[in-house]
Design an enzyme around this catalytic site. Sequence first.
Site, short mmCIF file in Angstrom:
data_model
loop_
_atom_site.label_atom_id
_atom_site.label_comp_id
_atom_site.label_asym_id
_atom_site.label_seq_id
_atom_site.Cartn_x
_atom_site.Cartn_y
_atom_site.Cartn_z
N LEU A 228 -26.03 39.23 -52.71
CA LEU A 228 -26.40 40.09 -53.83
C LEU A 228 -25.25 40.24 -54.84
CD1 LEU A 228 -28.70 41.94 -54.86
CD2 LEU A 228 -27.49 43.83 -53.76
N ASP A 229 -25.53 39.99 -56.12
CA ASP A 229 -24.56 40.16 -57.21
C ASP A 229 -23.34 39.26 -57.06
OD1 ASP A 229 -26.26 42.09 -58.22
OD2 ASP A 229 -25.18 43.76 -57.34
N GLU A 230 -23.44 38.21 -56.27
CA GLU A 230 -22.28 37.35 -56.07
C GLU A 230 -22.52 35.92 -56.54
OE1 GLU A 230 -20.11 37.77 -52.48
OE2 GLU A 230 -19.75 39.86 -53.06
#
Lengths: 289, 289, 289, 289
Positions: A228-230
């Site tokens: 997530l968000d990476e």
Amino acid sequence: MISQTVTFLIKCPDAKGLVAKVTNFFYLNEFNILSCQQYVNSVQNTYFMRIRLNADGTGITKKELEERFAYLANPLHMTWSVHYGERKQRMAILVSHTSHCLYDLLERNKEGDLDCDIRLVISNHQKLKPIADMFGLPYHYLPVSKKTKGEQEQQMIELIEKNDIDLIVMARYMQILSSQFIEKYPERIINIHHSFLPAFQGANPYQRAYERGVKLIGATAHYATTDLDEGPIIEQGVERVTHESTPATLKRIGADIERLVLAKAVKCHLQNQIIVADNRAIVFPEAGE
Amino acid sequence: MISQTVTFLIKCPDAKGLVAKVTNFFYLNEFNILSCQQYVNSVQNTYFMRIRLNADGTGITKKELEERFAYLANPLHMTWSVHYGERKQRMAILVSHTSHCLYDLLERNKEGDLDCDIRLVISNHQKLKPIADMFGLPYHYLPVSKKTKGEQEQQMIELIEKNDIDLIVMARYMQILSSQFIEKYPERIINIHHSFLPAFQGANPYQRAYERGVKLIGATAHYATTDLDEGPIIEQGVERVTHESTPATLKRIGADIERLVLAKAVKCHLQNQIIVADNRAIVFPEAGE
Amino acid sequence: MISQTVTFLIKCPDAKGLVAKVTNFFYLNEFNILSCQQYVNSVQNTYFMRIRLNADGTGITKKELEERFAYLANPLHMTWSVHYGERKQRMAILVSHTSHCLYDLLERNKEGDLDCDIRLVISNHQKLKPIADMFGLPYHYLPVSKKTKGEQEQQMIELIEKNDIDLIVMARYMQILSSQFIEKYPERIINIHHSFLPAFQGANPYQRAYERGVKLIGATAHYATTDLDEGPIIEQGVERVTHESTPATLKRIGADIERLVLAKAVKCHLQNQIIVADNRAIVFPEAGE
Amino acid sequence: MISQTVTFLIKCPDAKGLVAKVTNFFYLNEFNILSCQQYVNSVQNTYFMRIRLNADGTGITKKELEERFAYLANPLHMTWSVHYGERKQRMAILVSHTSHCLYDLLERNKEGDLDCDIRLVISNHQKLKPIADMFGLPYHYLPVSKKTKGEQEQQMIELIEKNDIDLIVMARYMQILSSQFIEKYPERIINIHHSFLPAFQGANPYQRAYERGVKLIGATAHYATTDLDEGPIIEQGVERVTHESTPATLKRIGADIERLVLAKAVKCHLQNQIIVADNRAIVFPEAGE
């Protein structure tokens, strides 16, 4: 081949003579090279190229082109893709409650600023249907709960497949997509996160930005990956704020950053400006062709 | 009181009539109000004021002023401080290997852009001594190891006390100060961190920024607190970078952000523009007096 | 007075005690001061204040308030205006061919981000009517030629008067308004110019920016005055460009600057943040009330 | 040729096969191509290339390289230059009263951030001599009056010739150089102008920016040409200001823009990133080699 712009994206180990070999290949096959951009990652000794060609006057077919290029590419251990300008990419937009990114993409597309074909809007809420209606687009309301998540994603996949979608844009879609979903569409899902990543990953970034007392806030468009968000960052923007900015003000200021950043990232993707390597997005600038 | 600029910084629970009461007080005591800036935090119902006064023509002494103001302030539960312009603040600069922030502060001070008295430079390395020499400043080489840290900090404290230092600036001082040290100087130590906090807290931010593939890098000036890189943020800046930027390029681009951000933060502190509350720095803009 | 936010904008010669007198006045009349912002122009010795009040619990009528305030203001030679929050300002938008600013304003208004009542769109072309239709707004097509200019402006004035318009926004209206028209609405017409004024005043700024080889382009929102592109500047923005940017690219990049800059300027006007003096716009920042 | 980086800058009419021909040439001559950047101006049908080569392991001499390249270049009507990395460029700095740009360049050079050899500082005032002294550089005080201008420029020319200067940097030199002087050094004189050109050409830009009430100020680095402030723009920067900014504040804020912009422009020149065409500077970005 019909007259059109053809774009090759190439990645391979660095070696002497690469640019000469590639440009020669296209020259000998009678393409006019519109632009040729390269990047050498000298840390990892890898080579990246984006080359844009005018197919005008070439007698070659797509199949021939790809076969001949493979003949050049294989011994050089190239990973490559070719993109033909004759067909617009097809886009699906995922939203939840927030309207600004949706408006922005629909309006740019309507005004001819995004070279794509937006096929549908999918949402877990009914709220934004009137906006899709305004722009004459189908709006699929697919509510989701913890229990129905797998089923809902399956419905999304069906819509995506049926519409032959190339690019999925999460325009403030406030659900975490499953790994199964994400892995079906590698480098084909763009998300906008409402913070300057890696700062404030996860939920409520504006509230946390307020509490931390930052003097600039930002937004980040990236390819969705299972972390997530990476995922690889395509574009980021920031704006100055002060202690006077309440969480609500930050949210409002942030909305303008989000929509610009998302629109720029989507445009870069649609124009085949991006190659991903080691979770970093190499984003070639738009060439002044 | 001699003719000078006097600055009050005030923090208190919000209430009706605060600005009227405070400005009346100074009016009746014959001060000319140069500027009056306020901020109401409506989330926490607190009130903040920075008021700048011209003491010209007032007959009042400092002692009288402070006693009379306390008489107004106490029933309103004010936390306040008063700063007289007659005395320049005294500064100590801490450095390690990196020269750009040191050069910048010394040069600005020499050219009259920072209203302070830089008394000494302290370093755990000898490397930057020639720069202090160029500007005619004492340079104290205090090497430090894990074992001698307590002792070295004691030597620093002695230098700071002996020189009656008001502000300690960590201009890329690459040692973590102990809690004991930091707690001696609350809101009197400014650090420059070479990332856009809270992104990339801790070590090697440029290397990590490269690996994460960010499209903007930044720097953050903050008051040092016992939580590393978590103190109140005074100022931040960013600059655009691309995939072409190597870690070395990021470091070079970052150096220019660092020095501007640090210089701005130091200037805000010296001009008494800052009130800290709940780990957030309220930084009043420079008034156009 | 009903519960509402009241804003006073004040301009006068600088003098001792002004802030005390004004804030006292409101305190004694039982207003709660939400924010009080001031600016002293020390070059010209003038004083400016924006003060926001909560009328909650005051027994005073508007008439009484204004009479009492005049009693304070007159001896201090104040120029002042008072703005009551109970009524939304009414806006007319003027456009020609270009849609991005129109979309932007209509969308922000629809989503509740602009506190105003957009009454109508006027254009010298039919092209943008579908956009007004999408948002359910009347679109008045008033074509103009050199010969019919006076008559066309008269029609505009009638529409403006009939709709009791407070603010006229030239959202890329590509006609020069006559002095007679402009003088009827001082500080009530906002124009967006597609350059960073005073650079590239007049026609074709993007083409000229390309030819000059600038590395940044910009946009400027200002009050229209009888001197073309010389009115008080409310807001400006810029974006980095390169030699690769063709005039068409500059236009596209510029469009995003234009709409943000115009929206910010309109918002500042609607929130009564602006006082004009000597052709300079004093724009108080949004207070974090 | 000894191991070194060699840079070619090329300009010619656009044609099919250019990049293939050029890169082939270097490949066949056993150079390793470090980076190859191109720009096609499709308005004027011209082609620009910057190509960086590693001479390591080539047996060729400079003379041979240039002769062979000319053989390729002539039929293609190329204008070209070649720059060898073995010799640092020699710089002269011209100043008047203002110190910030001088400090900045000297400090960057001393810290190894500018790859050049600063040979001397020339000024029409004695004021900044102590700064040259600090950095151990010769300072030539050459006062100038209307009457002695020709003579003074002749003295400058002698110093420039004697020191074999490649690049002349006007680091806030407040004299207008004569056409005769400027024409001797085409694309070899960089000036920093303290405004965002073409806004505020000529004298006193900060005062005029204040009067105009702009919301952003800027600085511009450009090659000096015989038309004052109209030479090819290399780099520009801006910073946000408000109505609170007095002319003195603008000057201070501007100083930081000036030094960054000038340093960037000088670095681009030293790294042979610039080709000038039709008064526009094509500035290739630094390649991540």
